[in-house]
Design a protein around this motif. Structure first.
Motif: not given
Lengths: 164, 164
Positions: A156, A137, A162, A158, A111, A70, A114, A72-74, A116, A76-77
């Motif tokens: 999906i 998941v 971490e 995952f 972190r 994803q 995934q 910016a705000l996603g 898809n 990290h995956v």
């Protein structure tokens, strides 16, 4: 001896050959089995993507990509996708690339990873990824049109990177 | 009176204003809150995408998109995304666009609609879509970096359009 390294400009022919062979069967990826070389390479090699190749005795036998799933705000995956040349299946190329991918994703500070769109009938991939710590998941009912089996479910998957 | 119609070239300013306002809060979409107008419109208006606007008294108050969520062998499942101008929230614009979207997806012969990235803290959207028959079919742990709450879960939602 298997080696894995970032793809170079000169690997495009080999990547396309593998891509074409893999999607032609139409049973693991949603891509049009008749996708053009241009569209295939535009998907596999992009500015936001790291593309790798696996070589055996200097010959490219697999390729994988790693990129943010994803913006910016996603971001990290990570998302990843793998393709192995038809001949040496079950030769450990998929497993070696998957392990390399986990290591690269950690190095790049992702972190989690995934997937898809894992077709539920792709049992060898499912088994491998579950062995490597990926969980199912989510299930997308009948989201893939399989050439022989008709509409089948898609998973999906995952895996957190971490420390727990 | 709310009307919903396909977006026209001349709607770009209004679409960008809504897009910008929605992503600036950083709590519902993964986009960079500082995304450029060019990148935003390139995502929202594409050759594989139908883009719609909702107008109230001639003013654009919302926009949504509908497109295949995957290429060829997964293209029977649609993806959709919705944005409502900040002022008239809870004014029924989101619901009206969602219902329009279900109708359009049926008309275009999609067999299902999938949302790939519903932030779990976005309760009003979750409630609306559950009322409209969408199920949570997957949970992505900590996949969204919320500006106030840190890493929060993300849901995948799915609604079949097949007759049962």
């Amino acid at each position: 001896m298997l080696k894995i390294r970032p793809a170079a400009e000169t690997d495009c022919d080999a990547i396309w050959n593998i891509f074409h062979a893999v999607v032609a069967s139409g049973d693991t990826y949603a891509f049009d089995p008749h996708i053009s070389r241009e569209d295939a390479l535009a998907y596999w090699i992009r500015s936001d993507t790291r593309t790798y190749v696996a070589t055996k005795n200097g010959k490219i036998v697999g390729t994988y990509l790693l990129r943010p799933n994803q913006p910016a705000l996603g971001s990290h995956v990570a998302n990843a996708a793998f393709m192995v040349a038809p001949t040496p299946r079950r030769s450990g190329v998929g497993r070696a690339m998957s392990e390399h991918c986990l290591s690269e994703a950690r190095r790049l500070a992702f972190r989690a990873i995934q997937f898809n769109f894992v077709v539920s009938t792709n049992e060898s991939a499912l088994r491998l990824w579950q062995q490597l710590g990926f969980d199912i998941v989510g299930t997308l009912p009948r989201a893939f049109r399989h050439p022989e089996r008709g509409y089948v479910d898609v998973y999906i998957m995952f895996r957190s990177l971490e420390e727990s």
